[in-house]
Design a protein around this motif. Structure first.
Motif, PDB file in Angstrom:
ATOM      1  N   ALA B 230       1.418  -1.742   0.383  1.00 51.86           N
ATOM      2  CA  ALA B 230      -0.198  -0.149  -0.034  1.00 51.86           C
ATOM      3  C   ALA B 230       0.953   1.143  -0.016  1.00 51.86           C
ATOM      4  CB  ALA B 230      -1.153  -0.196   0.794  1.00 51.86           C
ATOM      5  N   GLU B 231       0.625   2.483  -0.313  1.00 55.16           N
ATOM      6  CA  GLU B 231       0.614   3.487   0.019  1.00 55.16           C
ATOM      7  C   GLU B 231      -0.537   4.480   0.310  1.00 55.16           C
ATOM      8  OE1 GLU B 231       3.975   3.305  -3.789  1.00 55.16           O
ATOM      9  OE2 GLU B 231       2.443   5.039  -3.887  1.00 55.16           O
ATOM     10  N   VAL B 232      -0.133   4.889   1.227  1.00 58.78           N
ATOM     11  CA  VAL B 232      -0.930   5.910   1.595  1.00 58.78           C
ATOM     12  C   VAL B 232      -0.833   7.083   1.533  1.00 58.78           C
ATOM     13  CG1 VAL B 232      -2.257   6.204   4.460  1.00 58.78           C
ATOM     14  CG2 VAL B 232      -1.231   3.972   3.279  1.00 58.78           C
ATOM     15  N   THR B 233      -1.329   7.927   1.486  1.00 59.50           N
ATOM     16  CA  THR B 233      -1.051   9.438   1.267  1.00 59.50           C
ATOM     17  C   THR B 233      -2.276  10.600   2.068  1.00 59.50           C
ATOM     18  OG1 THR B 233       0.072   9.466  -0.268  1.00 59.50           O
ATOM     19  CG2 THR B 233      -0.735  11.802   0.248  1.00 59.50           C
ATOM     20  N   PHE B 365      -7.552   1.882   9.439  1.00 63.20           N
ATOM     21  CA  PHE B 365      -7.081   1.177   8.857  1.00 63.20           C
ATOM     22  C   PHE B 365      -6.309  -0.248   9.080  1.00 63.20           C
ATOM     23  CE2 PHE B 365      -8.105   5.043   5.899  1.00 63.20           C
ATOM     24  CZ  PHE B 365      -8.840   5.805   6.568  1.00 63.20           C
ATOM     25  N   TYR B 366      -6.480  -1.030   8.319  1.00 64.08           N
ATOM     26  CA  TYR B 366      -5.925  -2.682   8.341  1.00 64.08           C
ATOM     27  C   TYR B 366      -5.042  -3.243   6.752  1.00 64.08           C
ATOM     28  CZ  TYR B 366      -4.367  -7.255  10.756  1.00 64.08           C
ATOM     29  OH  TYR B 366      -3.030  -7.766  11.820  1.00 64.08           O
ATOM     30  N   PHE B 367      -4.205  -3.502   6.861  1.00 67.96           N
ATOM     31  CA  PHE B 367      -2.814  -4.159   5.880  1.00 67.96           C
ATOM     32  C   PHE B 367      -2.165  -4.964   6.133  1.00 67.96           C
ATOM     33  CE2 PHE B 367      -3.352   1.096   5.403  1.00 67.96           C
ATOM     34  CZ  PHE B 367      -3.434   1.076   4.325  1.00 67.96           C
ATOM     35  N   GLU B 368      -2.605  -6.507   5.024  1.00 63.22           N
ATOM     36  CA  GLU B 368      -1.884  -7.200   6.248  1.00 63.22           C
ATOM     37  C   GLU B 368      -0.214  -7.784   5.135  1.00 63.22           C
ATOM     38  OE1 GLU B 368      -3.883 -11.161   4.808  1.00 63.22           O
ATOM     39  OE2 GLU B 368      -5.236 -10.245   6.121  1.00 63.22           O
ATOM     40  N   GLY B 369       0.033  -6.457   4.036  1.00 60.39           N
ATOM     41  CA  GLY B 369       1.649  -6.173   3.422  1.00 60.39           C
ATOM     42  C   GLY B 369       1.519  -5.627   3.782  1.00 60.39           C
ATOM     43  N   ARG B 370       2.881  -5.131   3.420  1.00 59.95           N
ATOM     44  CA  ARG B 370       3.688  -3.802   3.649  1.00 59.95           C
ATOM     45  C   ARG B 370       2.950  -1.995   3.503  1.00 59.95           C
ATOM     46  NH1 ARG B 370       9.049  -1.777   1.649  1.00 59.95           N
ATOM     47  NH2 ARG B 370       8.294  -2.289  -1.290  1.00 59.95           N
ATOM     48  N   ILE B 371       3.099  -1.014   4.236  1.00 64.37           N
ATOM     49  CA  ILE B 371       3.333  -0.190   3.656  1.00 64.37           C
ATOM     50  C   ILE B 371       4.262   0.750   3.089  1.00 64.37           C
ATOM     51  CG2 ILE B 371       1.916   2.703   4.365  1.00 64.37           C
ATOM     52  CD1 ILE B 371       0.363   1.228   6.679  1.00 64.37           C
ATOM     53  N   ARG B 372       4.354   0.093   1.988  1.00 63.54           N
ATOM     54  CA  ARG B 372       5.807   1.058   1.894  1.00 63.54           C
ATOM     55  C   ARG B 372       5.815   2.218   1.000  1.00 63.54           C
ATOM     56  NH1 ARG B 372       5.755  -1.390  -4.986  1.00 63.54           N
ATOM     57  NH2 ARG B 372       4.527   1.197  -5.831  1.00 63.54           N
ATOM     58  N   SER B 373       4.941   3.231   1.832  1.00 62.93           N
ATOM     59  CA  SER B 373       4.868   4.901   1.842  1.00 62.93           C
ATOM     60  C   SER B 373       3.935   5.642   2.158  1.00 62.93           C
ATOM     61  CB  SER B 373       5.442   4.900   0.109  1.00 62.93           C
ATOM     62  OG  SER B 373       4.443   6.783  -0.378  1.00 62.93           O
ATOM     63  N   SER B 386       0.194  -2.461  10.462  1.00 68.51           N
ATOM     64  CA  SER B 386       0.295  -3.708   9.783  1.00 68.51           C
ATOM     65  C   SER B 386       1.093  -4.927   9.670  1.00 68.51           C
ATOM     66  CB  SER B 386       1.420  -2.690   7.908  1.00 68.51           C
ATOM     67  OG  SER B 386       2.284  -3.797   7.048  1.00 68.51           O
ATOM     68  N   ASP B 387       0.995  -5.916   9.054  1.00 67.99           N
ATOM     69  CA  ASP B 387       1.588  -7.284   9.567  1.00 67.99           C
ATOM     70  C   ASP B 387       2.758  -7.279   9.471  1.00 67.99           C
ATOM     71  OD1 ASP B 387      -1.086  -8.325  11.059  1.00 67.99           O
ATOM     72  OD2 ASP B 387      -1.393  -9.479   9.216  1.00 67.99           O
ATOM     73  N   SER B 388       3.162  -6.441   8.044  1.00 65.64           N
ATOM     74  CA  SER B 388       4.394  -6.042   7.653  1.00 65.64           C
ATOM     75  C   SER B 388       4.627  -4.591   8.305  1.00 65.64           C
ATOM     76  CB  SER B 388       4.244  -6.081   6.884  1.00 65.64           C
ATOM     77  OG  SER B 388       5.735  -5.959   5.556  1.00 65.64           O
ATOM     78  N   SER B 389       6.068  -4.622   7.695  1.00 69.03           N
ATOM     79  CA  SER B 389       6.542  -2.625   7.463  1.00 69.03           C
ATOM     80  C   SER B 389       6.188  -1.746   7.613  1.00 69.03           C
ATOM     81  CB  SER B 389       7.874  -2.589   7.405  1.00 69.03           C
ATOM     82  OG  SER B 389       8.258  -3.030   5.873  1.00 69.03           O
ATOM     83  N   VAL B 390       6.362  -0.063   7.516  1.00 66.94           N
ATOM     84  CA  VAL B 390       5.508   0.749   7.273  1.00 66.94           C
ATOM     85  C   VAL B 390       6.918   1.628   7.176  1.00 66.94           C
ATOM     86  CG1 VAL B 390       4.444   2.881   7.720  1.00 66.94           C
ATOM     87  CG2 VAL B 390       3.710   0.824   8.365  1.00 66.94           C
ATOM     88  N   LYS B 391       7.099   2.489   5.764  1.00 68.13           N
ATOM     89  CA  LYS B 391       7.973   3.277   5.487  1.00 68.13           C
ATOM     90  C   LYS B 391       7.344   4.420   4.764  1.00 68.13           C
ATOM     91  CE  LYS B 391      11.516   2.258   2.836  1.00 68.13           C
ATOM     92  NZ  LYS B 391      11.733   1.736   1.033  1.00 68.13           N
ATOM     93  N   ILE B 438       9.298   0.519  11.344  1.00 66.87           N
ATOM     94  CA  ILE B 438       8.877   1.749  11.036  1.00 66.87           C
ATOM     95  C   ILE B 438       9.660   2.520  10.297  1.00 66.87           C
ATOM     96  CG2 ILE B 438       7.086   3.712  11.008  1.00 66.87           C
ATOM     97  CD1 ILE B 438       5.877   1.983  13.373  1.00 66.87           C
ATOM     98  N   LEU B 439       9.525   2.500   9.081  1.00 70.98           N
ATOM     99  CA  LEU B 439      10.709   3.143   9.165  1.00 70.98           C
ATOM    100  C   LEU B 439      10.726   4.477   8.184  1.00 70.98           C
ATOM    101  CD1 LEU B 439      12.777   0.320   7.585  1.00 70.98           C
ATOM    102  CD2 LEU B 439      13.568   1.047   9.001  1.00 70.98           C
ATOM    103  N   TYR B 440      12.034   5.187   8.769  1.00 73.00           N
ATOM    104  CA  TYR B 440      12.084   6.775   7.901  1.00 73.00           C
ATOM    105  C   TYR B 440      12.987   6.566   6.467  1.00 73.00           C
ATOM    106  CZ  TYR B 440      11.272   8.130  12.668  1.00 73.00           C
ATOM    107  OH  TYR B 440      10.938   8.417  13.898  1.00 73.00           O
TER     108      TYR B 440
END
Lengths: 170, 619
Positions: B230-233, B365-373, B386-391, B438-440
């Motif tokens: 996902a990309e969330v803005t 908001f629930y995401f099983e995959g990563r939020i890449r943005s 997120s069940d994964s990572s967030v950037k 969770i990364l910057y």
């Protein structure tokens, strides 16, 4: 030029009768006595109200201090004279004393002290116990806990203020 | 003349008694007035003393109820004592005359305590949330040491060692560690001040692994399809754009082929060809290099032409084998069978945009995959899970309807990072809860600003490109080019399993990768109304108590009570209460099992009135 009084007029100007004097005197005494008693009672009542007002303010201040100090734990050593002095002296520095360190067993006199420059003198007593309902034991519901204490403030043996304080969440 | 004198004398004699009576009446009136005034004063003083006493009793009652609540068990995340009270009528906290009622915002309740002395009422109230939101923590690290400095607000905890850097540290909220405190780079116990309590031997906490992701998923108003990135803005118009991508993938496919496979050998008669040798003219194929002019090729040795191999046929007189008949002979012959084989091949499919959704920026908001943005301007209250990572790829800030940001100078490290007085916070808040890191983004802005409270249950919150191993050692991970960045400004709390690292320096102190400077502001405002579903500790959280000398049901700031334990929707959210009230019913006697043991017991509570808020005065 000089006018002579008749016999009748001379008798009428002779003064008050004894009855009249006694009546007036007794009335005046009654009035003055009533006045004096009333004034004195009013003054005494005012004095007493003034005293109670001061006691209320003072006890509220003492209670405020007891609410500001750390609650502490059962492991705290008994409060010392220096700590109590620091707590109740005339500045806002309350020192290191904790409420738990002031705790006493039910029915046991609390910490007593006199306030310097307090115009009414007398003995103050702060009693911190686990006896929430003040029935002389700590066997009732919620009593005897380390995290719940009753605080009584007494003046010359009479209860002035009371409250309960619980330990803060850690 | 004589008659005149007689008349005069008679009048003088008769005036004494009236004068005395007048004097007596005057004195009596004066005394009465004086005593009346004394009586009024007495009543005033008695009232004042009674109210003072009633106040402290009401405070005491409230304290007992708080003690009950503090020591309560929890069921399904709810405080059992509060729930028990809400189910009773009247809704008293058990064993006390303290009334509890819901006040609207999730998990918030109001406690009202009333005491009466000589007919005068003192009352106290407080608001309590039955769980303390994780946003109470400014820093929390579950597996590693944590290093801090300065004067951070909010709770700070590490399950390992808490390292204090530099002198004059000031910690106004609880600070704890399970394996002790360490003072480094000038920090000492003497120049480090703890105002909120310090516990260097605190028991280990287990806040991250107890987060219920299943419940978050159930409560989510939006769930991304599994397997998508996902990309969330967020946008200032209170919306969130969610782009879902099928990530690049490598697929395998099979092709069936036939093959002859040796099976066995048989000894059999085989017909063979017989040859004889004869001299014959035969065509022989030969090759030669020829020079071709004009065109150029890579292999050319000259720009004027190139050599090319040419074949030709030439007749030669040679001795050759010529078939002259056949013969039969016994020999071993290999026998083959034909088998079908499945052969696997792989191919890469590039990513593809699956869907784009616009959602209101409120809810979970629930995401099983990563939020890449993740980036944008949030004008709402959201929890991203997120069940994964967030950037976080770009600045992420709170803005109000006028476009004012929560903080000033987020992108200008030369200026102080200050709360924006023009910002109107109406429930703004972003919670990020991820199982992974969770990364910057290292390719994000050089002056990064992030407004969010972040939780990584199994990873780290930090800068992309820095790895942290299980022992808390950190290094460049080689995934990105080491890049010095200018500043990171964060508004919100940070909780992670691993040590949060956002800058790496070499032995000489030179910045290798990460932010040159940082500024973190604790978001205490989210304590009262955290983002939806943001986890809480099973620990009550109280606001300051309100004490009233005006009693119940009246003006002058008297405390109020809704009466049914159900939130009155006309009541504003927390804290702003006071004022207009309406008496609606009488309170029943409390089933209290303690009392004050003096002339005015809590039995007199039954004389108290319960009031209902019907409107609120403006702040």
């Amino acid at each position: 030029m000089r006018t002579r009084l008749t016999g009748t007029r001379r008798r009428r100007w002779r003064g008050f009768t004894l009855v009249e004097v006694m009546l007036v005197t007794s009335m005046m005494m009654t009035i003055l006595a009533t006045f004096a008693v009333g004034i004195r009672a009013g003054h005494a009542a005012t004095e007493e109200m003034q005293r109670r007002s001061v006691l209320t303010v003072m006890s509220g201040d003492l209670m405020d201090r007891l609410y500001q100090i750390n609650f502490g734990t059962v492991a705290d050593p008994d409060a010392s004279e220096e700590q109590l002095t620091e707590l109740f002296d005339d500045d806002d520095v309350l020192g290191s004393i904790s409420l738990s360190s002031m705790r006493v067993a039910p029915g046991v006199p609390g910490h007593s002290f006199q306030l310097a420059n307090f115009e009414y003198g007398g003995n103050w007593e702060v009693r911190v116990t686990g006896d929430l309902n003040n029935d002389g034991d700590e066997d009732d519901s919620l009593e005897g806990r380390e995290d719940l204490m009753r605080i009584d403030i007494l003046y010359n043996g009479s209860l002035v203020l009371e409250t309960i304080r619980t330990a803060p969440l850690s | 003349m004589t008659t005149h004198h007689l008349t005069s004398v008679n009048k003088q004699r008769g005036s004494v008694l009236p004068i005395c009576l007048v004097m007596a009446a005057g004195v009596g009136a004066m005394v009465s007035t004086y005593l009346g005034r004394a009586l009024v004063e007495q009543n005033r003083v008695i009232k004042k003393a009674s109210i003072e006493r009633a106040q402290w009793r009401s405070i005491g009652q409230l304290e007992v109820s708080k003690n009950q609540i503090n020591n309560s068990t929890y069921t399904d995340g709810k405080n059992d004592i509060i729930q028990q009270a809400l189910l009773s009528d009247p809704p008293f906290i058990p064993g006390t005359p303290v009334i509890v009622e819901e006040v609207g915002p999730e998990r918030w309740y109001r406690l009202v305590s009333v005491a009466v002395v000589n007919g005068h009422v003192g009352s106290t109230m407080t608001y309590v949330r039955d769980g303390t939101s994780y946003v109470a923590y400014n820093y929390y690290v579950e597996r590693h040491n944590l290093g801090i400095s300065g004067s951070p607000r909010g709770k700070v905890h590490s399950n390992r060692t808490l390292e204090f850097f530099f002198s004059d540290g000031l910690y106004q909220d609880p600070v704890s560690a399970s394996e002790g405190f360490l003072y480094l780079n000038g920090a000492t116990p003497d120049n480090t001040l703890f105002l909120g309590g310090a516990d260097p031997v605190c028991g280990t906490k287990d806040l991250l692994t107890t987060i219920d992701f299943d419940k978050l998923k159930t409560d989510a108003i939006y769930q991304a399809a599994p397997g998508l990135e996902a990309e969330v803005t967020f946008t200032a118009d209170k919306q969130a754009r969610i782009d879902l991508y099928e990530p690049p993938s490598t697929i395998s496919y099979s092709v069936q082929t036939t093959k002859s496979v040796y099976d066995h050998s048989e000894f059999q008669l085989v017909t063979k060809t017989k040859y004889t040798y004869q001299w014959r003219w035969v065509d022989v194929q030969k090759s030669r290099l020829v020079w071709v002019e004009g065109s150029q090729e890579v292999s050319a040795q000259s720009t004027d032409g190139y050599w090319q191999t040419e074949t030709y046929v030439e007749k030669e007189f040679k001795l050759v084998a010529v078939p002259s008949g056949t013969y039969v002979q016994w020999e071993w012959v290999d026998i083959y069978t034909t088998v079908v084989e499945e052969e696997w091949f792989t191919t890469t499919i590039p990513e593809s945009l699956v869907s784009t959704e616009i959602r209101d920026s409120n809810g979970i908001f629930y995401f099983e995959g990563r939020i890449r943005s993740l980036k944008g301007e949030l004008n709402g209250k959201v929890t991203l899970v997120s069940d994964s990572s967030v950037k976080v790829t770009d600045n992420l800030v709170y803005v109000d309807d006028d476009g004012d940001s929560a903080f000033l100078n987020g992108a200008d490290p030369s200026q102080d990072y200050l709360p924006n007085p023009d910002f109107q916070r109406l429930g703004h808040g972003l919670g990020i809860v991820a199982k992974g890191d969770i990364l910057y983004s290292a390719s994000g802005p050089g002056s990064f600003e992030v407004n969010a409270s972040m939780i990584s249950t199994d990873g780290v919150v930090g800068l992309e490109g820095i790895s942290v191993d299980d022992d808390g050692n950190f290094a460049l991970d080689g995934t990105v080019t080491a890049t010095p960045l200018e500043s990171l400004r964060r508004f919100g709390s940070l909780m992670s399993a691993k040590r949060p690292i956002s800058s790496l320096v070499d032995a000489a102190g030179n910045l290798l990768h990460g932010f040159q400077e940082g500024d973190s502001e604790y978001d205490g405002g989210m304590m009262s109304t955290p983002p939806p579903g943001f986890p809480s500790e099973p620990m009550p959280y109280y606001l300051a108590s309100f004490i009233s000398k005006a009693g119940l049901g009246g003006g002058d700031g008297g405390l109020t009570y809704a009466g049914t334990g159900v939130w009155d929707p006309q009541m504003n959210p927390l804290v702003e209460e006071t004022a207009l009230v309406e008496v609606i019913e009488f309170m029943d006697d409390s089933d209290t099992d303690f009392d004050w043991g003096s002339e005015n017991t809590l039995d007199s509570l039954k004389e108290c009135r319960i009031a209902k808020v019907v409107g609120l005065a403006a702040e």
